[in-house]
Design an enzyme around this catalytic site. Structure first.
Site, PDB file in Angstrom:
ATOM      1  N   ARG A  35       0.812  -1.226   0.000  1.00  0.00           N
ATOM      2  CA  ARG A  35       0.000   0.000   0.000  1.00  0.00           C
ATOM      3  C   ARG A  35       0.848   1.280   0.000  1.00  0.00           C
ATOM      4  O   ARG A  35       0.450   2.310   0.552  1.00  0.00           O
ATOM      5  CB  ARG A  35      -0.969   0.048   1.184  1.00  0.00           C
ATOM      6  CG  ARG A  35      -1.883  -1.134   1.296  1.00  0.00           C
ATOM      7  CD  ARG A  35      -2.868  -1.235   0.133  1.00  0.00           C
ATOM      8  NE  ARG A  35      -3.635  -2.452   0.280  1.00  0.00           N
ATOM      9  CZ  ARG A  35      -3.259  -3.626  -0.252  1.00  0.00           C
ATOM     10  NH1 ARG A  35      -2.189  -3.710  -1.035  1.00  0.00           N
ATOM     11  NH2 ARG A  35      -3.967  -4.703  -0.066  1.00  0.00           N
ATOM     12  N   SER A  88     -10.686  -1.153   3.859  1.00  0.00           N
ATOM     13  CA  SER A  88      -9.900  -1.298   5.092  1.00  0.00           C
ATOM     14  C   SER A  88      -9.358   0.066   5.519  1.00  0.00           C
ATOM     15  O   SER A  88      -8.674   0.739   4.745  1.00  0.00           O
ATOM     16  CB  SER A  88      -8.726  -2.242   4.861  1.00  0.00           C
ATOM     17  OG  SER A  88      -9.224  -3.538   4.594  1.00  0.00           O
ATOM     18  N   GLU A 141      -4.489   3.126   6.413  1.00  0.00           N
ATOM     19  CA  GLU A 141      -4.323   2.922   4.969  1.00  0.00           C
ATOM     20  C   GLU A 141      -5.028   4.075   4.248  1.00  0.00           C
ATOM     21  O   GLU A 141      -4.544   4.604   3.264  1.00  0.00           O
ATOM     22  CB  GLU A 141      -4.951   1.582   4.570  1.00  0.00           C
ATOM     23  CG  GLU A 141      -4.903   1.343   3.073  1.00  0.00           C
ATOM     24  CD  GLU A 141      -5.425  -0.037   2.685  1.00  0.00           C
ATOM     25  OE1 GLU A 141      -5.234  -1.008   3.445  1.00  0.00           O
ATOM     26  OE2 GLU A 141      -6.026  -0.135   1.608  1.00  0.00           O
TER      27      GLU A 141
HETATM   28  C1  LIG Z   1     -15.638  -1.280  -0.385  1.00  0.00           C
HETATM   29  C2  LIG Z   1     -14.169  -1.025  -0.599  1.00  0.00           C
HETATM   30  C3  LIG Z   1     -13.293  -2.087  -0.738  1.00  0.00           C
HETATM   31  C4  LIG Z   1     -11.930  -1.844  -0.936  1.00  0.00           C
HETATM   32  N1  LIG Z   1     -11.097  -2.910  -1.078  1.00  0.00           N
HETATM   33  C5  LIG Z   1      -9.783  -2.705  -1.288  1.00  0.00           C
HETATM   34  C6  LIG Z   1      -8.878  -3.802  -1.454  1.00  0.00           C
HETATM   35  O1  LIG Z   1      -9.267  -4.964  -1.430  1.00  0.00           O
HETATM   36  N2  LIG Z   1      -7.577  -3.530  -1.653  1.00  0.00           N
HETATM   37  C7  LIG Z   1      -7.093  -2.258  -1.712  1.00  0.00           C
HETATM   38  O2  LIG Z   1      -5.894  -2.078  -1.914  1.00  0.00           O
HETATM   39  N3  LIG Z   1      -7.912  -1.201  -1.546  1.00  0.00           N
HETATM   40  C8  LIG Z   1      -9.235  -1.390  -1.339  1.00  0.00           C
HETATM   41  N4  LIG Z   1     -10.076  -0.320  -1.177  1.00  0.00           N
HETATM   42  C9  LIG Z   1      -9.512   1.048  -1.150  1.00  0.00           C
HETATM   43  C10 LIG Z   1      -9.513   1.771  -2.504  1.00  0.00           C
HETATM   44  O3  LIG Z   1     -10.544   1.311  -3.352  1.00  0.00           O
HETATM   45  C11 LIG Z   1      -8.167   1.648  -3.215  1.00  0.00           C
HETATM   46  O4  LIG Z   1      -7.120   2.200  -2.438  1.00  0.00           O
HETATM   47  C12 LIG Z   1      -8.191   2.355  -4.581  1.00  0.00           C
HETATM   48  O5  LIG Z   1      -7.022   2.032  -5.290  1.00  0.00           O
HETATM   49  C13 LIG Z   1      -8.280   3.874  -4.459  1.00  0.00           C
HETATM   50  O6  LIG Z   1      -8.560   4.396  -5.742  1.00  0.00           O
HETATM   51  P1  LIG Z   1      -9.367   5.754  -5.924  1.00  0.00           P
HETATM   52  O7  LIG Z   1      -9.433   6.064  -7.348  1.00  0.00           O
HETATM   53  O8  LIG Z   1     -10.667   5.668  -5.217  1.00  0.00           O
HETATM   54  O9  LIG Z   1      -8.396   6.754  -5.164  1.00  0.00           O
HETATM   55  P2  LIG Z   1      -8.803   8.014  -4.278  1.00  0.00           P
HETATM   56  O10 LIG Z   1      -9.485   7.542  -3.042  1.00  0.00           O
HETATM   57  O11 LIG Z   1      -9.498   9.022  -5.094  1.00  0.00           O
HETATM   58  O12 LIG Z   1      -7.356   8.547  -3.884  1.00  0.00           O
HETATM   59  C14 LIG Z   1      -6.514   7.767  -3.041  1.00  0.00           C
HETATM   60  C15 LIG Z   1      -5.111   8.392  -3.066  1.00  0.00           C
HETATM   61  O13 LIG Z   1      -4.586   8.272  -4.380  1.00  0.00           O
HETATM   62  C16 LIG Z   1      -4.241   9.562  -4.892  1.00  0.00           C
HETATM   63  N5  LIG Z   1      -4.526   9.533  -6.333  1.00  0.00           N
HETATM   64  C17 LIG Z   1      -5.712   9.272  -6.952  1.00  0.00           C
HETATM   65  N6  LIG Z   1      -5.557   9.323  -8.288  1.00  0.00           N
HETATM   66  C18 LIG Z   1      -4.252   9.611  -8.513  1.00  0.00           C
HETATM   67  C19 LIG Z   1      -3.465   9.817  -9.696  1.00  0.00           C
HETATM   68  N7  LIG Z   1      -3.993   9.705 -10.920  1.00  0.00           N
HETATM   69  N8  LIG Z   1      -2.150  10.099  -9.549  1.00  0.00           N
HETATM   70  C20 LIG Z   1      -1.590  10.213  -8.322  1.00  0.00           C
HETATM   71  N9  LIG Z   1      -2.282  10.052  -7.165  1.00  0.00           N
HETATM   72  C21 LIG Z   1      -3.596   9.751  -7.269  1.00  0.00           C
HETATM   73  C22 LIG Z   1      -5.122  10.552  -4.129  1.00  0.00           C
HETATM   74  O14 LIG Z   1      -4.558  11.844  -4.128  1.00  0.00           O
HETATM   75  C23 LIG Z   1      -5.114   9.901  -2.753  1.00  0.00           C
HETATM   76  O15 LIG Z   1      -3.910  10.197  -2.076  1.00  0.00           O
HETATM   77  C24 LIG Z   1     -11.449  -0.527  -0.978  1.00  0.00           C
HETATM   78  C25 LIG Z   1     -12.343   0.547  -0.840  1.00  0.00           C
HETATM   79  C26 LIG Z   1     -13.690   0.309  -0.657  1.00  0.00           C
HETATM   80  C27 LIG Z   1     -14.642   1.475  -0.525  1.00  0.00           C
END
Ligand SMILES: Cc1cc2nc3c(=O)[nH]c(=O)nc-3n(C[C@H](O)[C@H](O)[C@H](O)COP(=O)(O)OP(=O)(O)OC[C@H]3O[C@@H](n4cnc5c(N)ncnc54)[C@H](O)[C@@H]3O)c2cc1C
Length: 303
Positions: free
Chosen positions: A172, A221, A291
């Site tokens: 992560r 998480s 996380e």
């Molecule tokens: C129901 C649920 C289940 C989940 N299960 C998992 C799992 O199994 N495993 C897991 O790892 N995660 C899980 N997650 C967490 C999440 O989905 C992941 O971390 C996902 O990769 C975040 O993507 P996002 O587009 O929503 O990022 P955001 O929440 O929009 O951003 C997260 C971070 O990434 C940065 N960011 C976003 N886009 C970019 C970009 N293009 N360039 C640089 N930085 C950027 C943001 O500034 C922020 O710091 C889960 C979340 C939920 C709600």
């Protein structure tokens, strides 16, 4: 250096708004406004915007599924990758995808082509950009195992293509060789047996349905697993399942999830995070690291 604020209202093909409510853009459904919000129509418009526009600091937003944005919101400009959603197969095993492509779409596309490895993305409700930034993973798989190169854009709008070995991706966490944000990546996915991907996706989603509070307002998480243990197990052992603060509770289904089920404010969720950390530390000596990314300003108390 702040760019010229007089140009930011130019007629962009994407969306440009002031005071955008960010609760609409996070899976926890809470958080304050962005002073400026820009959703570029495509990478050319993003390049043009960055080359001389935008009020700093910039904050990059994917699908908001790993974010707690405080109730006072974010100053500067939030850049959403929502419309950077192009993807194409470059050859049999290479999928090019822009940062805003949802993880689940990548998993489905790979399964349809009988390509293996990224089925775990089917259960992750984020974008590729967020998955690259977080090295999202599940069930033993991690995003960066499948990256051949990534394209990064800097504050001036210059794009650089960087090979995977220029990044250090661990649990992560990703260290990148230079500042900038992800706009696209080339994923390498080996051949799988016919139908195997769809079957694995079915299993991934069934397992989530059985063990996680799916369909609820969460960020997945909240805490990273400490070495050799599970954050959810520790939180449950400390008797915190079902604990409530304001409009949120520690999930009764999986203790590493905090559910916003009654109009919680970000301050409620943050208080819950601190309470869980303090309780687990007091009872076990283990410090749980978040996380979820916690950003923005707290709302000022009304006098
Ligand atoms: C129901 C649920 C289940 C989940 N299960 C998992 C799992 O199994 N495993 C897991 O790892 N995660 C899980 N997650 C967490 C999440 O989905 C992941 O971390 C996902 O990769 C975040 O993507 P996002 O587009 O929503 O990022 P955001 O929440 O929009 O951003 C997260 C971070 O990434 C940065 N960011 C976003 N886009 C970019 C970009 N293009 N360039 C640089 N930085 C950027 C943001 O500034 C922020 O710091 C889960 C979340 C939920 C709600």
């Amino acid at each position: 250096m702040n760019a010229q604020p007089d140009r930011i209202d130019a007629p962009w093909r994407g969306a440009y708004r002031r005071g955008e409510a960010l609760a609409r853009h996070t899976s926890w459904r809470c958080g304050g406004p962005a002073d400026h919000y820009f959703e570029p129509a495509d990478r050319e418009e993003l390049k043009a915007f960055l080359a001389g526009n935008g009020v700093d600091p910039l904050f990059w937003l994917g699908l908001g599924s790993n974010l707690l944005i405080r109730d006072g919101g974010l100053r500067g400009t939030v850049i959403s990758t929502a419309r950077l959603s192009r993807s194409e197969w470059r050859d049999d095993t290479h999928l090019y995808a822009e940062a805003g492509v949802p993880c689940a779409r990548i998993a489905r596309s790979a399964a349809l082509q009988d390509r293996a490895g990224l089925e775990f993305l089917a259960g992750i409700p984020g974008s590729l950009g967020g998955a690259l930034r977080m090295n999202a993973g599940a069930l033993g798989g991690e995003t960066w195992q499948f990256v051949e190169w990534a394209e990064v854009i800097d504050r001036r709008g210059d794009i650089t293509r960087l090979a995977r070995d220029e990044f250090q991706a661990t649990y992560r966490q990703v260290r990148q060789p230079r500042p900038g944000w992800f706009i696209a990546a080339l994923l390498h996915l080996p051949q799988a047996a016919h139908g195997e991907g769809n079957e694995r996706i079915r299993q991934v989603l069934a397992q989530r349905g059985a063990t996680q509070p799916t369909g609820k307002a969460t960020c997945g998480s909240v805490f990273k697993n400490p070495p050799g243990d599970y954050a959810g197990r520790l939180i449950e052992a400390c008797g915190l399942k079902g604990h409530r603060i304001g409009g949120c509770e520690v999930s009764t289904v999986h203790a590493n999830f905090i559910v916003n089920d009654a109009g919680a404010r970000a301050a409620d969720v943050e208080r819950m995070i601190r309470h869980v950390q303090a309780t687990v530390r007091a009872q076990t000596g283990i410090v749980l690291e978040t996380e979820v990314q916690i950003v923005g300003e707290a709302e000022e108390a009304t006098p």
